[in-house]
Each structure stands twice: as C-alpha cells, then as structure tokens.
Design a protein around this motif. Structure first.
Motif, PDB file in Angstrom:
ATOM      1  N   GLU A  29       0.929  -1.194   0.108  1.00 48.64           N
ATOM      2  CA  GLU A  29       0.009  -0.078  -0.007  1.00 48.64           C
ATOM      3  C   GLU A  29       0.965   1.160   0.065  1.00 48.64           C
ATOM      4  O   GLU A  29       2.140   1.135   0.309  1.00 48.64           O
ATOM      5  N   PRO A  30       0.526   2.228  -0.399  1.00 49.62           N
ATOM      6  CA  PRO A  30       1.209   3.562  -0.653  1.00 49.62           C
ATOM      7  C   PRO A  30       1.941   4.084   0.596  1.00 49.62           C
ATOM      8  O   PRO A  30       3.149   4.437   0.525  1.00 49.62           O
TER       9      PRO A  30
ATOM     10  N   ARG B  30      -2.664   4.142  -8.028  1.00 48.77           N
ATOM     11  CA  ARG B  30      -2.850   5.414  -7.911  1.00 48.77           C
ATOM     12  C   ARG B  30      -1.903   5.940  -6.804  1.00 48.77           C
ATOM     13  O   ARG B  30      -1.865   5.474  -5.731  1.00 48.77           O
ATOM     14  N   ALA B  31      -1.474   7.059  -7.027  1.00 51.64           N
ATOM     15  CA  ALA B  31      -0.628   7.889  -6.130  1.00 51.64           C
ATOM     16  C   ALA B  31      -1.451   8.768  -5.124  1.00 51.64           C
ATOM     17  O   ALA B  31      -2.135   9.260  -5.470  1.00 51.64           O
ATOM     18  N   GLU B  32      -1.060   8.438  -3.857  1.00 50.39           N
ATOM     19  CA  GLU B  32      -1.552   9.169  -2.580  1.00 50.39           C
ATOM     20  C   GLU B  32      -0.565   9.869  -1.799  1.00 50.39           C
ATOM     21  O   GLU B  32       0.635   9.289  -1.718  1.00 50.39           O
ATOM     22  N   ARG B  33      -1.090  10.712  -1.164  1.00 47.11           N
ATOM     23  CA  ARG B  33      -0.412  11.338  -0.174  1.00 47.11           C
ATOM     24  C   ARG B  33      -0.136  10.453   1.224  1.00 47.11           C
ATOM     25  O   ARG B  33      -1.389  10.073   1.510  1.00 47.11           O
TER      26      ARG B  33
ATOM     27  N   VAL C 190       4.175  11.672  -1.486  1.00 50.92           N
ATOM     28  CA  VAL C 190       3.295  11.080  -2.419  1.00 50.92           C
ATOM     29  C   VAL C 190       3.636   9.806  -3.107  1.00 50.92           C
ATOM     30  O   VAL C 190       4.910   9.888  -3.776  1.00 50.92           O
ATOM     31  N   MET C 191       2.880   8.694  -3.011  1.00 43.47           N
ATOM     32  CA  MET C 191       3.449   7.270  -3.467  1.00 43.47           C
ATOM     33  C   MET C 191       2.151   6.446  -3.947  1.00 43.47           C
ATOM     34  O   MET C 191       1.159   6.593  -3.494  1.00 43.47           O
ATOM     35  N   PRO C 192       2.462   5.779  -5.112  1.00 39.57           N
ATOM     36  CA  PRO C 192       1.392   4.940  -5.487  1.00 39.57           C
ATOM     37  C   PRO C 192       1.650   3.546  -4.669  1.00 39.57           C
ATOM     38  O   PRO C 192       2.557   3.084  -4.088  1.00 39.57           O
TER      39      PRO C 192
END
Length: 347
Positions: free
Chosen positions: A133-134, A315-318, A329-331
């Motif tokens: 997970e991100p 998807r990239a998320e903070r 921010v990473m996917p």
C-alpha cells in the motif's frame, strides 16, 4: 560558501482556513467516528493521533535573501486492535486542507483491517509477489532520496557510482514505468518552495521512465563540478497509475498484501538494502481475493531491487508521514520476489 543574494521563489498556497480555524469540537467529532465503530462492535479498541498545525517559516540574511512560507497541515493516524489481541489494523490521512481529510474513511479502514487480521497464520518466509500500500511504498522508496547526493556518487560512496568512475546519471537503473520527482507546487505535495539555505526549489525530476536524470548538488559541490546546485528538496513523489489496491488484489493469483512497514534499518548503503518489519495488516492473496491473515514478517529489501521487479502501479496518494519525513506522495505497487527473511511475533 558566500551567503546567498536575493532569490526568486514560486509561491505555494499551502494555507487553508479550514485547518487553521479547526475547533476542539471538530477534532472530537473526527475522533468519535473511530470510537463509535469500536464501541458498537464490542470487540475493537481504537487509539490514534489527530494533529493540526498552522504556522509560517521565514529565513533571511544580510545580503538580501529573504524567504517566507506559511502552511497548514492536518494529520490523522489511527490504530484499531481486536480485544483478543490477535488483530491490528491501521489507516491514516494527511492534507493541508482539513476539508479534504476523510476521518470516517480512516476509521472504517482501520477497523475493517483489525477484524480481517484476527488470528493470523504463519507461512514460510521467502520471495513473494507483494502488493504494498502507498504508506509502505513511501517508507522504502523515499530512501532513494537519502542516497542521491552527487558528491557521494562522484567520490565512489554511493549506489549511483558508475563502474570506472563518475556517476550513473543518464543510465537506466529501474523499470521504465518509474518516475520520481520533487515539486513543491504539485497539488498533492504543497511543500515549502525553498530549502534552509534559501535555495529556490521547483520541479526536479530525479528518475524519469527508469533513467537516473540528476542527483542532488549542494552549492559547494556544484561549484566544484561546474554544475547547477539543486537545493535540498523536502518533497518526493512517485508517479502512479489508475488502479486501486483492490484492483491490484483482484489481478493477483497468489501474493501478500502489506499495509505498512516499520523499524527500517540500513544493511548495505551501496545498494540501499534495508531490513524492517511489516505491521498492522498483512494478508495472503489467493485467486484475486484475501483469504487469510498472516503473521508479520521481517524483510531484507532495496528500493532499487524492488523497482526493477515492478509488475503494476496503483494510484498515487499522499502518505501520512514516513521515517524520513517531508511531504511524500506514493502509489501502491505490485512487485515480484519481495524478500521476506523471517517471521515476527509482533501483531
């Protein structure tokens, strides 16, 4: 080095009244969203931190350099555990704008993971296809920035040393789907547009389509090498895809889902090899669905190895904070041959 003269900075709007004016009642309402779920279930215990900040930073000198940046931040992290002590779930959110932070979703996610992680089973350590997970991706991929100093590479003390001398700028070092950059103006990052020497910070691409495009140059080393100094970036983002974590799970025949990592410690600086542990929700995936809660693992892995074993990007998320700090921010990632070395007794 001489002091900097006056500089030009790109303004970044990181101040939100929704965060700066947040009341105690607003915070209590967010906390209650988790407590209500725990109380209703009867077998969950919830604990977390909800931290909001509002402030400004300014630096200046006698030669005309003056930098100013004001910002807000809302950070919510929540751990939910089962009453029998066998299950633990975690979720978090981070945003400059409180209005964009979904406290209810955080509570629901952490609670669902706690229930799902109850009574974990052990499987043999080894190399597995893993969905990170991100938050887990952030902890391990951000490590690259700590080793991207140009001087260390030029002097032969870096993972980016080129055989025979020099550095690997211009060489493909990982999967072509990987692009890593810093950009205070990115709407997901909203970082400070200057470093603590007063150097302006703009968009800087470190790895593009798997190719190392630049390293971090201090003012001193840039002058010595005839390069442009980069400043010390405090934001870090990896471009992502369009799939959700659920999509990645559905596309996996057999693998392991990892919620987050902790206690990362260096093993080999020449390859960015680190050891650490999984925690707060580690699950077995079989034929596109989660089938079992797993005991946690210790791993030995490098982001350089991992990003050469990439199978899919989400998807990239903070993310809500890493061991290294900064705006990140990473996917979510699906990678093969992730190296789990032993089991952990931790929940």
């Amino acid at each position: 080095m001489p002091q900097l003269a006056a500089q030009q900075y790109t303004p970044v709007n990181a101040w939100f009244d929704s965060t700066a004016n947040l009341s105690a009642a607003d915070r209590a309402k967010a906390a209650l969203s988790a407590l209500e779920i725990a109380r209703t279930s009867g077998d969950l215990k919830a604990a977390g931190y909800l931290v909001t900040t509002a402030g400004a930073l300014a630096i200046g000198n006698s030669t005309g350099m003056f930098a100013y940046h004001r910002s807000t931040n809302a950070n919510y992290t929540l751990t939910v555990r089962t009453s029998d002590g066998t299950g633990s779930g975690w979720a978090a959110a981070d945003n400059a704008d409180w209005a964009q932070l979904d406290a209810r979703r955080v509570a629901e996610t952490a609670s669902a993971k706690a229930k799902l992680s109850r009574n974990p089973v052990a499987i043999e350590p080894g190399r597995y296809t893993v969905i990170l997970e991100p938050q887990a991706v952030g902890d391990i991929v951000q490590l690259i920035s700590q080793y991207a100093d140009a001087r260390s590479a030029d002097e032969g003390r870096s993972p980016f040393v080129k055989q025979g001398g020099g550095n690997k700028v211009g060489e493909k070092i990982m999967d072509e789907r990987v692009t890593l950059f810093s950009d205070p103006s990115d709407p997901q990052l909203q970082g400070r547009p200057w470093d603590f020497e007063g150097m302006p910070l703009g968009r800087q691409v470190w790895i593009e389509n798997g190719v190392l495009t630049q390293l971090i140059y201090s003012r001193f080393w840039a002058r010595k090498q005839g390069k442009t100094p980069t400043g010390g970036p405090s934001t870090f983002k990896m471009a992502g895809g369009t799939q959700s974590v659920d999509d990645l799970v559905k596309g996996t025949t057999r693998g392991i889902l990892v919620t987050r990592l902790w206690y990362l410690r260096e093993v080999d600086p020449r390859t960015i090899l680190y050891t650490g542990l999984t925690r707060d929700g580690t699950f077995l995936i079989e034929n596109g669905r989660i089938t079992k809660s797993l005991r946690n693992f210790r791993f030995n892995e490098s982001p350089l190895f991992m990003l050469n074993n990439l199978e899919a990007l989400g998807r990239a998320e903070r993310v809500a904070g890493t061991e290294q700090g900064g705006d990140v921010v990473m996917p979510s990632l699906k990678v093969r041959d992730f190296n789990f070395t032993s089991l952990s007794e931790a929940v």
